[in-house]
Write a protein that holds these residues in place. Structure first.
Motif, PDB file in Angstrom:
ATOM      1  N   ASN A 258     151.399  60.566  -6.426  1.00 25.32           N
ATOM      2  CA  ASN A 258     149.864  60.637  -6.525  1.00 25.32           C
ATOM      3  C   ASN A 258     149.452  60.829  -8.008  1.00 25.32           C
ATOM      4  O   ASN A 258     148.417  60.684  -8.686  1.00 25.32           O
ATOM      5  N   ALA A 259     150.506  61.516  -8.686  1.00 27.12           N
ATOM      6  CA  ALA A 259     150.213  61.726 -10.237  1.00 27.12           C
ATOM      7  C   ALA A 259     150.582  60.388 -10.843  1.00 27.12           C
ATOM      8  O   ALA A 259     149.933  60.262 -12.205  1.00 27.12           O
ATOM      9  N   GLN A 260     150.915  59.196 -10.407  1.00 26.87           N
ATOM     10  CA  GLN A 260     151.269  57.962 -10.944  1.00 26.87           C
ATOM     11  C   GLN A 260     149.818  57.261 -11.809  1.00 26.87           C
ATOM     12  O   GLN A 260     150.312  57.134 -12.892  1.00 26.87           O
ATOM     13  N   ARG A 290     159.248  59.723 -14.234  1.00 22.47           N
ATOM     14  CA  ARG A 290     159.494  59.898 -15.660  1.00 22.47           C
ATOM     15  C   ARG A 290     160.525  59.136 -16.092  1.00 22.47           C
ATOM     16  O   ARG A 290     160.362  58.642 -17.337  1.00 22.47           O
ATOM     17  N   GLU A 291     161.510  58.522 -15.494  1.00 27.94           N
ATOM     18  CA  GLU A 291     162.522  57.607 -15.907  1.00 27.94           C
ATOM     19  C   GLU A 291     161.671  56.419 -16.146  1.00 27.94           C
ATOM     20  O   GLU A 291     162.020  55.600 -17.136  1.00 27.94           O
ATOM     21  N   ILE A 292     161.053  55.761 -14.981  1.00 24.51           N
ATOM     22  CA  ILE A 292     160.408  54.248 -14.993  1.00 24.51           C
ATOM     23  C   ILE A 292     159.440  54.245 -16.179  1.00 24.51           C
ATOM     24  O   ILE A 292     159.414  53.353 -16.795  1.00 24.51           O
ATOM     25  N   PHE A 293     158.403  55.181 -16.323  1.00 28.20           N
ATOM     26  CA  PHE A 293     157.557  55.094 -17.189  1.00 28.20           C
ATOM     27  C   PHE A 293     157.925  55.303 -18.812  1.00 28.20           C
ATOM     28  O   PHE A 293     157.666  54.793 -19.403  1.00 28.20           O
ATOM     29  N   THR A 294     159.108  55.829 -18.979  1.00 32.49           N
ATOM     30  CA  THR A 294     159.524  56.269 -19.888  1.00 32.49           C
ATOM     31  C   THR A 294     160.239  54.990 -20.720  1.00 32.49           C
ATOM     32  O   THR A 294     159.943  54.305 -21.756  1.00 32.49           O
ATOM     33  N   GLU A 295     160.914  54.200 -19.795  1.00 33.83           N
ATOM     34  CA  GLU A 295     161.482  52.764 -20.157  1.00 33.83           C
ATOM     35  C   GLU A 295     160.540  51.906 -20.383  1.00 33.83           C
ATOM     36  O   GLU A 295     160.536  50.995 -21.180  1.00 33.83           O
ATOM     37  N   MET A 296     158.977  52.007 -20.011  1.00 29.03           N
ATOM     38  CA  MET A 296     157.998  51.116 -20.071  1.00 29.03           C
ATOM     39  C   MET A 296     157.201  51.446 -21.382  1.00 29.03           C
ATOM     40  O   MET A 296     156.296  50.637 -21.531  1.00 29.03           O
ATOM     41  N   GLY A 297     157.720  52.339 -22.039  1.00 25.43           N
ATOM     42  CA  GLY A 297     157.100  52.714 -23.453  1.00 25.43           C
ATOM     43  C   GLY A 297     156.596  54.338 -23.680  1.00 25.43           C
ATOM     44  O   GLY A 297     155.948  54.323 -24.703  1.00 25.43           O
ATOM     45  N   ASP A 321     165.038  48.288  -9.473  1.00 27.00           N
ATOM     46  CA  ASP A 321     165.219  47.991  -8.091  1.00 27.00           C
ATOM     47  C   ASP A 321     164.342  49.490  -7.534  1.00 27.00           C
ATOM     48  O   ASP A 321     164.638  50.485  -8.048  1.00 27.00           O
ATOM     49  N   LEU A 322     163.131  49.133  -6.772  1.00 27.20           N
ATOM     50  CA  LEU A 322     162.421  50.234  -6.298  1.00 27.20           C
ATOM     51  C   LEU A 322     162.771  50.509  -4.897  1.00 27.20           C
ATOM     52  O   LEU A 322     161.762  51.128  -4.293  1.00 27.20           O
ATOM     53  N   GLY A 323     163.873  50.119  -4.236  1.00 30.69           N
ATOM     54  CA  GLY A 323     164.273  50.284  -3.158  1.00 30.69           C
ATOM     55  C   GLY A 323     163.886  51.755  -2.426  1.00 30.69           C
ATOM     56  O   GLY A 323     163.419  51.827  -1.167  1.00 30.69           O
ATOM     57  N   ASP A 324     164.390  52.660  -3.240  1.00 28.09           N
ATOM     58  CA  ASP A 324     164.289  53.969  -2.935  1.00 28.09           C
ATOM     59  C   ASP A 324     162.810  54.575  -3.156  1.00 28.09           C
ATOM     60  O   ASP A 324     162.690  55.582  -2.396  1.00 28.09           O
ATOM     61  N   GLU A 327     156.808  53.315  -2.519  1.00 28.71           N
ATOM     62  CA  GLU A 327     155.604  53.587  -2.611  1.00 28.71           C
ATOM     63  C   GLU A 327     154.946  53.579  -4.227  1.00 28.71           C
ATOM     64  O   GLU A 327     153.584  53.392  -4.471  1.00 28.71           O
ATOM     65  N   LEU A 328     155.958  53.598  -5.303  1.00 33.97           N
ATOM     66  CA  LEU A 328     155.317  53.505  -6.475  1.00 33.97           C
ATOM     67  C   LEU A 328     155.229  52.040  -7.157  1.00 33.97           C
ATOM     68  O   LEU A 328     154.577  51.910  -7.897  1.00 33.97           O
TER      69      LEU A 328
END
Length: 442
Positions: A258-260, A290-297, A321-324, A327-328
């Motif tokens: 929910n912080a997303q 933290r990892e995904i949004f860092t990669e996105m900029g 790959d968002l399999g795990d 929900e994000l």
């Protein structure tokens, strides 16, 4: 009198950011942790406390369901007066009772195993969409373990569990490829089964493994013995030994998923958002943001105070790959629609069975704002386009609503249909959103 912006039929004008956000956002507690903690506390051999629980539709449905089966749940403040806490008073589970699951996957899947331990009939019903969500993995497994369940062969709601006060338990094989909650549901009640439980997943790829790890960690924290693939056991097999569960004094972590939208706001506006109390170690899938949004900029720093996330002013596409962490997906898709390069989101075919068919819904709603989103066999392909305003429908799905709000930061005149659906897991979202934007918002 002005219309209520959170009425289900209302259109909520998504605030358009006039500049970079700079805010500290206190995110309420985790739904996933709160509902697992409620089940474990209800099955414990002694009373326990839940501090800073999430109060949302899903968690209140869980609490009311457990109360209907005889569990005492007193809502108030903790023994030291330090904020909201719920006192859980386990009791002999009993029926007859009727459980309203709403459209909460955790309620509809975690509580039928609990109901087998009740003395009496427990009927489960819910929202119309809940009838379409898969429940066969739990129903078939419980029958194999000795339970009596009437579902008229649907493998879905509504259904009645004929509780006998106990369940034999033992080994069972299931296909949990449509929901990891099938595994968690059996593990949570497993210590109370006469023989414990051994759950063997025999289907395809198992989604949302972090949620199973969350279940295992929480079981161990209340004294259960659990053998897992990660602890040297067989692949795709989880064993829980029968035994008493301890009452605990547990503080609920903030809901990182929910912080997303708030982290996404920093990314989209090139601003800064701080989420206090972000845990140093957690099994919540949202930690991967933290990892995904860092990669996105963006960039982030995790301190003792919490997580500080800063956008760079540019958004990059991602192949992930968002399999795990399925929900994000809605929030990541919203950000990807605003990126400077294409994105491919993979491993999330199971989202077609969530609160709505999230892949079809995201494709339709982003494209109707001028986007270029294509469904693939297991995800989405997103090519950035200049978007325009319009109505963004939510399909009574809380993560669709917050995804639309993220797009609205960068695109003027986006209106969210039924923003009130965010109350499922994130109460007061419109106020939190407005508070984050402050004077920079529309």
């Amino acid at each position: 009198m002005a219309a209520n912006p959170t009425a289900p039929t209302a259109l909520w004008p998504a605030p358009h950011a006039r500049g970079a956000v700079d805010a500290t956002v206190h995110v309420p507690g985790s739904k996933s942790v709160t509902n697992r903690a409620l089940v474990l506390a209800a099955l414990a051999s002694e009373p326990g406390w839940l501090r800073r629980p999430l109060r949302s539709r899903d968690t209140l449905l869980m609490a009311d369901a457990l109360r209907a089966m005889g569990v005492g749940i007193d809502e108030g403040v903790g023994p030291d007066g330090s904020g909201e806490a719920w006192r859980i008073l386990p009791a002999g589970l009993r029926g007859p009772a009727t459980v309203d699951v709403g459209n909460a996957g955790t309620v509809m899947r975690f509580l039928p195993p609990v109901a087998t331990l009740a003395a009496g009939d427990i009927r489960f019903d819910g929202d119309p969409r809940s009838y379409e969500r898969p429940l066969h993995g739990v129903i078939d497994a419980l029958r194999a373990l000795g339970a009596r369940i009437d579902d008229d062969g649907r493998g879905a709601l509504p259904l009645t569990v004929h509780g006998s006060g106990a369940l034999d338990g033992g080994p069972v094989s299931i296909d949990a490829s449509s929901s990891s909650q099938f595994v968690s549901a059996l593990l949570l009640s497993g210590p109370r089964f006469n023989q414990g439980v051994e759950v063997r997943h025999i289907g395809g790829s198992l989604p949302s493994l972090p949620h199973i790890r969350m279940t295992v960690d929480m079981l161990r924290a209340v004294g259960a013995q659990v053998d897992t693939p990660e602890s040297g056991g067989e692949p795709n097999v989880w064993r829980v030994t029968p035994g008493a569960l301890l009452g605990r004094d547990l503080t609920i972590e903030p809901d990182l998923s929910n912080a997303q939208p708030f982290l996404a706001a920093a990314l989209v506006t090139g601003g800064r958002v701080v989420i206090p109390d972000w845990p140093q170690r957690t099994t919540q899938p949202g930690d991967r943001l933290r990892e995904i949004f860092t990669e996105m900029g963006g960039s982030c720093e995790l301190t003792e105070y919490g997580l500080e996330f800063t956008g760079s002013g540019r958004i990059h596409g991602i192949d992930v790959d968002l399999g795990d962490v399925g929900e994000l997906t809605p929030g990541i898709a919203a950000v990807a629609a605003l990126a400077d390069t294409p994105s491919t989101l993979r491993g999330v075919a199971h989202l077609r069975l969530h609160e709505t068919d999230r892949l079809a819904a995201l494709t339709k709603e982003i494209n109707e704002l001028g986007g270029d989103v294509t469904e693939t066999a297991d995800g989405l392909r997103i090519r950035p386009r200049t978007l325009h305003g319009g109505v963004f429908h939510t399909y009574e799905d809380h993560r669709m609503a917050t995804a639309g709000a993220v797009i609205g930061l960068a695109v003027a005149d986006v209106q969210i249909e039924n923003v009130a659906t965010t109350a499922k897991t994130l109460p007061d979202f419109p106020d939190l959103w407005a508070g984050m934007l402050g004077s920079d918002g529309a």
